[in-house]
Structures are given as C-alpha cells and as structure tokens.
Design an enzyme around this catalytic site. Structure first.
Site, PDB file in Angstrom:
ATOM      1  N   HIS A  58       0.830  -1.215   0.000  1.00 31.73           N
ATOM      2  CA  HIS A  58       0.000   0.000   0.000  1.00 31.73           C
ATOM      3  C   HIS A  58       0.859   1.258   0.000  1.00 31.73           C
ATOM      4  O   HIS A  58       0.391   2.335   0.384  1.00 31.73           O
ATOM      5  CB  HIS A  58      -0.905   0.008   1.225  1.00 31.73           C
ATOM      6  CG  HIS A  58      -1.721  -1.221   1.394  1.00 31.73           C
ATOM      7  ND1 HIS A  58      -2.753  -1.531   0.544  1.00 31.73           N
ATOM      8  CD2 HIS A  58      -1.638  -2.233   2.286  1.00 31.73           C
ATOM      9  CE1 HIS A  58      -3.289  -2.674   0.921  1.00 31.73           C
ATOM     10  NE2 HIS A  58      -2.633  -3.127   1.969  1.00 31.73           N
ATOM     11  N   HIS A 220      -7.699  -2.970   0.392  1.00 31.63           N
ATOM     12  CA  HIS A 220      -7.100  -4.246  -0.004  1.00 31.63           C
ATOM     13  C   HIS A 220      -7.875  -4.823  -1.176  1.00 31.63           C
ATOM     14  O   HIS A 220      -7.656  -5.946  -1.585  1.00 31.63           O
ATOM     15  CB  HIS A 220      -7.126  -5.242   1.140  1.00 31.63           C
ATOM     16  CG  HIS A 220      -6.417  -4.757   2.355  1.00 31.63           C
ATOM     17  ND1 HIS A 220      -7.003  -3.907   3.250  1.00 31.63           N
ATOM     18  CD2 HIS A 220      -5.160  -4.984   2.802  1.00 31.63           C
ATOM     19  CE1 HIS A 220      -6.144  -3.645   4.215  1.00 31.63           C
ATOM     20  NE2 HIS A 220      -5.018  -4.262   3.968  1.00 31.63           N
TER      21      HIS A 220
END
Ligand SMILES: Nc1ncnc2c1ncn2[C@@H]1O[C@H](COP(=O)(O)OP(=O)(O)O)[C@@H](O)[C@H]1O
Ligand SMILES: Nc1ncnc2c1ncn2[C@@H]1O[C@H](COP(=O)(O)OP(=O)(O)O)[C@@H](O)[C@H]1O
Ligand SMILES: [Mg+2]
Ligand SMILES: [Mg+2]
Ligand SMILES: [Mg+2]
Ligand SMILES: [Mg+2]
Lengths: 334, 199, 334, 199
Positions: A58, A220
């Site tokens: 991320h 996600h």
C-alpha cells in the site's frame, strides 16, 4: 487486465525488498530493524513512542509515515498481510524509549490479532503498550458499530496528528487521548473502479463490470458495500460527501477541517484535482473551512483505480499539531 | 504427517487464494503457503527423535512468525494450542486426536473471539473437534475419517453463512454464497491427516 | 487496454477543471490568473520571478511546483499541449515584480514556440524575460547535441533549486546562472512499460508489445529510442545508471547528489522502492553520496506505466539551496 | 472558405491525431480541432463585410490563442502571416493566392526555424507555395488545384523523411515511414480550398 510488466525481482520477495529500498530513501535517518521493521535513528531518550504498521503493498503507507514528527517506527508485514507478532515485538523494542509505546494501525482482523500478540509479549518484557485502532471508512459499518469499520486513507491525517503529539507529550496516556480524538474526528469514504493486482500471482484482487464502480471498497480490494454506475466527478463528489455528512460526526458551518483526496494507485492526479474542485465547492457552500488540503496517492493498493475523500475536524489543539512541520517519504510539511 | 499437510496446503495455494478473493483480499493461499514452507524448513532442522508435541509447537511457531495476516495467528495457534494437549504422548490415538482438536479450537476461539456461525475457519474446526469428541471410542483411522468429513461438511456449511468477523464482515449479505477460505484450509488439513492415517 | 473509468466531467474540459481544483488545493496561497495560469499570492515586491509551465496531464507537475521557495507561477496548456502565447503573457505579467522573470520549462518544440512568443510580447511591454530550457533526458540525443534533448523528471530537482535561488537572489542574471548550473548538473533516463491515455479520446498514446519496455520514452508517451526486453529491477537499474554515467557529466567518488526515482503514473511505489534498493547499492559502490532521495509519481503521463532515474550533482551552493524548506502540491520539504 | 477548411479539419481529427500518435504525442488532431472550433466562433462574431485579410488574421489569432502546442503557433502563423500578403484585396486570384502562401510559409519558417526536409508541415507547405509561384499565370481554379496536389505530394514525401525537429526528432530512424501530422493538416487545408474554388 493487460499483462502487467512490473519492475520487480522475485515476486515473493517484494515486501522485503521494498522495505530495504524504503530505508535507503531515508538517507540514514532511519534503519532496518529485525525481519521487517523500519525505525527512526536517534530517537530522544524518554520520548513517548508511536508505532504504526500493517501489510505491505500500500506504499507509501504505512512504513512511509515513519519520519520526523511522525511515526517513530513501523512494523511491516508481507504484501496485504499484517506483520507477525515477532516483527511487531522487534519494532516495539526498537522504538521504546522507556516511556511507553502507542500502537496505531488500521482495524483489520489480521492486524489486531498480530499486534495484540506482540503487545502481550512486550508487556511481559515490561514495555507499556497502548493501542488505538483506525476505523474511518464510514460505509463499512453503521455508526452504532463504528468500531467495526475498516481503516482507510484517513490514517494519514490521524498518524500526522499523532506523530506531532508524540513529539510533544510527556505521557503515553496523553498521546492516547490526542490520538483517539484525531481518530474520532476523521471520516472517509471511497470508490474503486478497477482492481489492483497481487504481485506474487499477478491476479487482480477483484473483478468489476465495465459500467460500475464499487462504493466503500477496502484498500485491499475487498468488495465494497454497493456497486453504483460509473459517473462524472461532479455527480460522484456530492454523493460521497453526503455519506460522510450523514454519519454521527457533525460538521457545522465555521468548522475547520483537513481534507484529503486520495488515489488508490492508478487514478491520476488530474482526476483527483477535478474531484477536489467539486468537493471544495460543496464544503464552501456548507461554510466548512479547509485548513489544509492533501491530494495524491498516499494510501494505495498497487495499481488499483479509485479514490477516497477524508475529512478530519480540527479543534485548537489538533490545529496546532497539524501545523507542526514534519518529514517523511509519504508526507512532508514545511 | 505434518509435512504431508504442509505439501497439501502448498499445492492448494491457488484454490485457497481464490476462495479468499471472493470474500477477502485474495491472499489466504499465499499466506498459508508461506507458513507451510517455513514449517518444512523448521521441521527439517528438528531432530527426528523430537516428541510429537515439540513437532507440533515448532510447526505452529513457524507459521505464526512467517505468515502474518489473520491466518498466521489463527493457524499458528492451531498447532501450538493443540500441541499442549498431546504433551508427553508418543503416538496419537482417537482420544489424543480429540484432545488435540479441542485444545486447538479452544485456543483459536480464545484468541480470535470467533464463534461458530461467524463464517471463519472455526465453522470447520469446531464441528470437527466436536465429532472427534463423540468418536473417542473408535479406532484412530475411523475417527480421523469421521473428523475429516465433519470438517468438509463445516466448510460447505460456511457457504451459506453471513460473515460477521474479519475482512468479509463488511460484505454483509454479499458474503453469502462463498465458503470461508480458512474453513477450506481446515478441511484440507483434516482430510490430509485422515488419508495419511487410513492409507 | 481495459476500459478506463476515469472520474472526470467533460473530457475536453479536463485541463481547465483540474487547474481550478489545483488552485483550491493551495487553500488561498495561490490564485487562478487569466485563462490558464496559477500564481502565488502576495509575492515579495522586487522579487526576481520564476515562471514554469507546459502542457497539462502530467500532474502534479508543472503547475504543482508553484509554491513557497519554488515557482512563483505556472502557465498551463491543454492536455499535452504547450500553453498558448497569451496565457504565457498573462502569467508573466502576474508574476513579474519589476525585477525580471525567468522562464523555466521542458525543451519541446511547442513549448519553445509559445513561450518565445509570450516573451516577445512581454518584452514589448517592458518586462525583462530570460529563458532556461530543461533537457535532462540523456537517451534523447547524444552529448554533442545535448540542447536537443527533452525535459523529463529531472525538472523537479531543477525547479526546486531554481525556486530556492529565486527566493534569495537579487538579479535575474544571478537566478539564470544558478538555474543553468542546476540544469547542467542534472541527468535522467527512463523506461516505459505501458501507455497512458489521452483523456479526450481515451486512446493510448502508443502501443507496446507484451514482452518489451521502451527505453528513453518521453513523458508524453513519444516513442523511445529503443525497445528492450522486460526485465527485473536488479537487471534494469544498472543499465539505466550506465547510460547516465556514460554521458558527459562526470560523477566522481565523493560527489553528492540528489536522487529522484519517478513513476510515470501507474508504476507502484513498491516498484520504485525495489528499483531504489538497487540504485543505492550501485551508487554506494561508486562512492557517490546521496544527499536526498525523492521517490514517487512527480512527473506523470496519466496512467502510463514506467519509471525514470534522475541524478543532480550538488556543489556547495546548490546543496545549500536544496536544504531550503519549500512547500507545494508536488513537493514539500521540512 | 475559411469555415469550410475549419469543418474539414474538425472532421479529420481522428486521422490527424492518429498521424501524430505515430511520431508524436497523438494530439495534433485535437489541437487543430480546438483551434478550428475557435475560428468558427470568432468568425461568427465578425461582421460579414470584413475584408479578406481581417478574416484571415482573425482566424490565425483564434488558432494561436486557443490551441497551444507546436501547431498553435505554426498554423496560427499560417493565416496571420498570409493575411498580410492579401491586405487590401477584395478577392483572391492565382497571384494573390501565391502571395498568401509565400507569406504564410516565410512567417512559419522564420518562427519555427524548420527547413524543407525536417519532416514538418513545411514539407507540404513549402512545395505548395513554390508551385503557386510558378502558376501565377493560371486561373485561380487551375492554380488552386495545382497547389492542392503539390501539398498532397509534399505530405506523401514527408513519409520517407527523417525527423530532425519537434517531438519526432528523438525517434531518429524510427521516424521514417510515417507522414508528418502537420503536413497532413496542410494537405487537407489546401485540398479543401481547391475543391471549394473548383466546385
Ligand atoms: N477472528 C478470527 N477467528 C478465526 N478465524 C479467523 C478470524 N479472522 C480471520 N480468520 C480466518 O482467516 C482467514 C483469512 O486469512 P488470510 O486471508 O490469510 O488473512 P487476512 O484476512 O489478513 O488476509 C479467514 O478466511 C478466516 O477463516
Ligand atoms: N518548428 C516547427 N516548424 C514547423 N512545424 C512544426 C515545428 N514543430 C512542430 N511542427 C508541426 O507541428 C506538428 C505537431 O503539432 P501538435 O501535435 O499539435 O503539437 P505538439 O507537438 O506540441 O503536440 C508536427 O507534425 C509538425 O508538422
Ligand atoms: Mg491479507
Ligand atoms: Mg486474505
Ligand atoms: Mg502535444
Ligand atoms: Mg502532438
């Protein structure tokens, strides 16, 4: 999905290699600790420590938020996977300056399980640990079950404020109090229009029809709470803001906020700015004053397409903390 | 046996990741694979004469410290929790297997706070442990097969469940219709154990 | 190409709408000027002015480099199109504080033609204008025809240094001298693996086979100078650095540099960090000291995939200028 | 006539952008379209009795200030430069057309520093202007057709040229094999003018 020609080495070594690269990006300011942590060098002895962390993939968060007047360290897991307890422990021992450690991370089952285990072992070793969970993703649960919400892009202003506080407070309780206030004053909502991919497999994290976008999708790539038709920025922005304004945190005329428009990866800065244009118009109408605007890819999911809007309501204390300069790979302030 | 389980899980990576893709972030198979590779490595380093509980706790520790994610703690606790129940035992009988599964299930539920029906791996493990408890009088092969079937049934029943925990939670109704990824792993583990014992 | 679900409004209004959004991102620090310029508010009277600019669609540059101790203003064109002369003129008049204006922009035919015309008209109005062209893209022309090279990501350190200088110098000549030094000390080389798209048409800016990447591709998606096989980060990084080291600018052991690893859009921060890991190892071997590392999507071409490496060699003067804090949407420094 | 040219260019947007995609950044058609839409707007505002040179310079100014990019200045200069040559003229004859093209070509070459053979729009405009100069004695329809053909020939010949200016420059050898986008625009402009005069 077109074939992705990622510029990597061993697809299963991405998390560890990017962390090594990240440490290099700090040009000596931070170091690699244990198997998967990055920690600032020469922390002030006695400093109340702030530890963040979570799965990798991320970037630039979480580990990119380690910096001056930001997080003191980050415990990093594999791609999309919370760090195991022993990595959390290694990071905890490295950041601890004898005055306690605050864990600050997103509210995901995996992260909670692993950080809690790390905290237990740290406690056995005499390190005081407290935890504040980030859950800013409004659509992911109703207000009465707020604490079940996911943590998404709102983590950036929350960590920024907690990091500023950690640089100034003298007790862990004080840091916890301020961090909880920052968390409770932050709300986010996002949409996603195309999946990211898992580096190890190249597989997209989800599929989406060509004419719809996912509302409230996780960073996600977890499925969102609803699919809505793909629409213009000017149509979408008000819908997203309404979701925030319908929540339990009241934004009154005259309130000051930090505004973050975040890209999940491949959504362009051009698009974010076009959305920002509408968002600012709506906030102006409501008399909400934006103290500072952040726009860019802060919290991503590989090349996932999508964006989110986050608002953090500032009181005098938080505003002063916001204005403290800071420096990191993810976010710097003059 | 633990090594066979490891190989079975590693071989099932795509299937398990796919299962997680439906409800979660699509990495369950990868995490389990990472964990099982570490299990094989750690067990290879362990001397052959090591007692059963040592083998199991070593496997559990390997998973816990290599996987991360929810399943790292959860499946690590499976072996680590279960290991305590078979301390001192040389070999496993139906009784010992039942004790192992109960201890494993209790440890995981204590850690993860999941109850049966939350659509987690508990929904495969809990019925399996319960079955094991009721067939203590059977031979190990018979008991292991009964347990494997109970795990598979539990996995299948998780399909119809509404997720109330973990990543899938936020899906609400959308979570119905897919089996839980962790439950799929449990079914594979118990099936592999039974096939080994029964071969 | 998958169908792109861009979050925009009128595809032909992207440039003007993103500029309006950009001005909002400055929270009152900057304003919209004329038909397509952004200019800082309350510039110091008598300040030597720095004006940057170019086509839009590469956000956060160029207009995102307007800021404190950075550019005073930017003249912005339509997507991938240099700003017309009258927009350049409007920006020039707005930034001029009576002490002259330095134009600093990338070396492209369109930009040169339009900025030169703007400069001519400005001169007729009594505004002194000087121009420094940015041409850091090594593979785009041999050293003996250096001035024919394109400007790519190296513009970020160059504008940062010029902006710091503009905040301190007293004459336009002095600003020109320092800016030329920053330009002449900067080299870049990049690769691209997938095209960006033109918002108005959705068409990709080029096509590329699945197994190759383009070496020395322009940030507008112009074809590169060579196609090479897609390869690992550890194989690619040395090849790219060798191109820089083979050029006419000598990097000696002990030299200090600013390092920029730039993403063209959808190439992830993860990949950039994995490349950085190798780049730093090579620079360490050569005894080249990295004074500061920048990594991220600074100079993009919509969702184009690819990355570039830029090195700026620092002397004492440039190093001091680099360390001056700055603040903008594109780049901030504590 | 200028309006017909505008419509022809606007209609050719995809073709012109595609041509630029081969050598440049794929936006030539979009820029020309933007410019020509602005031309139509500005001319609509102009009173019908406006003299020829005023019409042309208005069109040129509209392109110059709306397009940006290389072609904004280049094609803006086409009309603005040419306009000077027909100042005072009510109507166009072969002579005036030749003067117009020569002035346009000279202005652009002065601005852009491109020479014939650099693979730019000059490679269509320059031969066209030269042809116009040699056929001053012909009737306007005959001259316009000869010029249109010269422009199209020039466009075609640009295909084999090696780019030494503009975006395509860095392509080197790779620039050979595609016609120059600006040359394609010139060919369309001159063709439209001839067809109008000859209809
Ligand atoms: N609190 C919990 N108790 C028991 N099992 C859980 C819990 N949370 C998650 N799980 C199991 O973990 C599985 C997901 O594992 P994995 O995908 O590897 O981790 P993550 O969700 O962090 O990506 C779920 O399918 C579920 O069976
Ligand atoms: N110096 C120049 N002189 C003459 N024509 C030029 C010059 N530079 C570029 N051109 C013309 O402009 C065309 C490209 O226009 P366009 O694509 O609209 O601008 P840009 O290259 O800025 O994207 C080229 O095909 C070429 O014919
Ligand atoms: Mg995960
Ligand atoms: Mg998962
Ligand atoms: Mg262009
Ligand atoms: Mg072009």
């Amino acid at each position: 999905m077109p074939l992705l020609k990622k510029i990597i080495n061993d697809p299963n070594a991405c998390a560890s290699e990017l962390l090594e690269g990240l440490v290099e990006a700090y040009d000596g300011e931070a170091r690699l600790v244990g198997r998967g942590s990055i920690v600032m060098n020469n922390l002030k002895p006695g400093k109340v420590a702030l530890l963040v962390g979570g799965g990798s993939g991320h970037e630039p968060i979480y580990h990119g938020l380690v910096g001056q007047n930001l997080a003191d360290g980050a415990a990093c897991g594999d791609i999309f996977a919370a760090p195991p307890p022993d990595i959390v422990l290694e990071a905890t021992q490295a950041v601890d300056q004898g005055n306690g450690v605050l864990y600050l991370y997103g509210n995901y089952a995996g992260d909670v399980l692993n950080f809690d285990m790390g905290a237990e072992i740290a406690a056995d070793m005499g390190i005081t640990v407290k935890t504040v969970l980030i859950y800013d993703d409004v659509p992911s649960a109703p207000p009465e079950r707020k604490s079940e919400r996911r943590g998404i892009a709102g983590l950036v202003p929350i960590v920024k404020l907690a990091g500023a506080a950690a640089a100034q407070v003298t007790t862990l309780d004080e840091l916890e109090r301020i961090t909880i206030k920052a968390r409770d004053n932050t709300r986010s909502v996002g949409v996603s229009s195309a999946p990211g991919s898992i580096p190890a497999t190249g597989k997209p994290t989800f599929e989406l029809a060509d004419d719809v976008i996912g509302l409230g999708m996780g960073i996600h790539g977890e499925k969102g709470v609803a699919l809505i038709p793909h629409q213009t920025a000017d149509d979408l922005a008000p819908k997203l803001l309404d979701i925030i304004f319908a929540d339990d945190l009241v934004f009154n005329p005259g309130d000051e906020v930090v505004l973050l428009i975040n890209s999940l990866g491949s959504t362009t800065m051009m698009e974010l700015l076009i959305v920002l244009r509408k968002v600012k118009a709506i906030l102006n109408e409501r008399g909400i004053k934006v103290h500072d605007t952040l726009v860019g890819p802060y919290v991503t999911c590989q090349e996932m397409a999508g964006m989110s809007i986050s608002l953090t309501k500032l009181d005098a204390e938080l505003k002063a903390l916001w204005d403290l300069p800071c420096s990191s790979i993810c976010f710097s302030k003059m | 046996m633990v090594l066979l389980v490891a190989d079975a899980i590693i071989a099932a990576e795509p299937y398990l990741s796919e299962a997680d893709r439906n409800l979660g972030d699509g990495d369950h198979g990868l995490g389990m694979q990472r964990g099982m590779l570490s299990v094989k490595e750690k067990l290879a380093a362990l001397d052959a004469a090591a007692p059963l509980d040592k083998v199991l706790s070593t496997a559990g520790m390997a998973m816990m410290s290599s996987m991360g994610g929810a399943s790292g703690v959860i499946f690590g606790s499976f072996y680590m929790g279960g290991a305590k129940a078979v301390a001192g035992k040389e070999t496993l009988d139906a009784n010992g297997y039942a004790d192992f599964l109960k201890a494993a299930c209790d440890t995981i539920m204590a850690r993860g706070k999941a109850k049966p029906g939350d659509k987690t791996m508990i929904d495969a493990l809990h019925p399996a442990a319960a079955t094991a408890d009721t067939v203590r009088f059977l031979s190990l092969p018979e008991a292991a097969e009964a347990v494997a079937i109970a795990g598979e049934t539990g996995r299948d029943e998780s399909t119809a469940m509404l997720a109330t925990l973990g990543r899938a939670k936020t899906l609400g109704e959308a979570s119905i219709g897919f089996p839980d990824a962790g439950a799929c792993s449990v079914a594979i583990i118990l099936r592999t154990i039974s096939d080994f014992i029964n071969q």
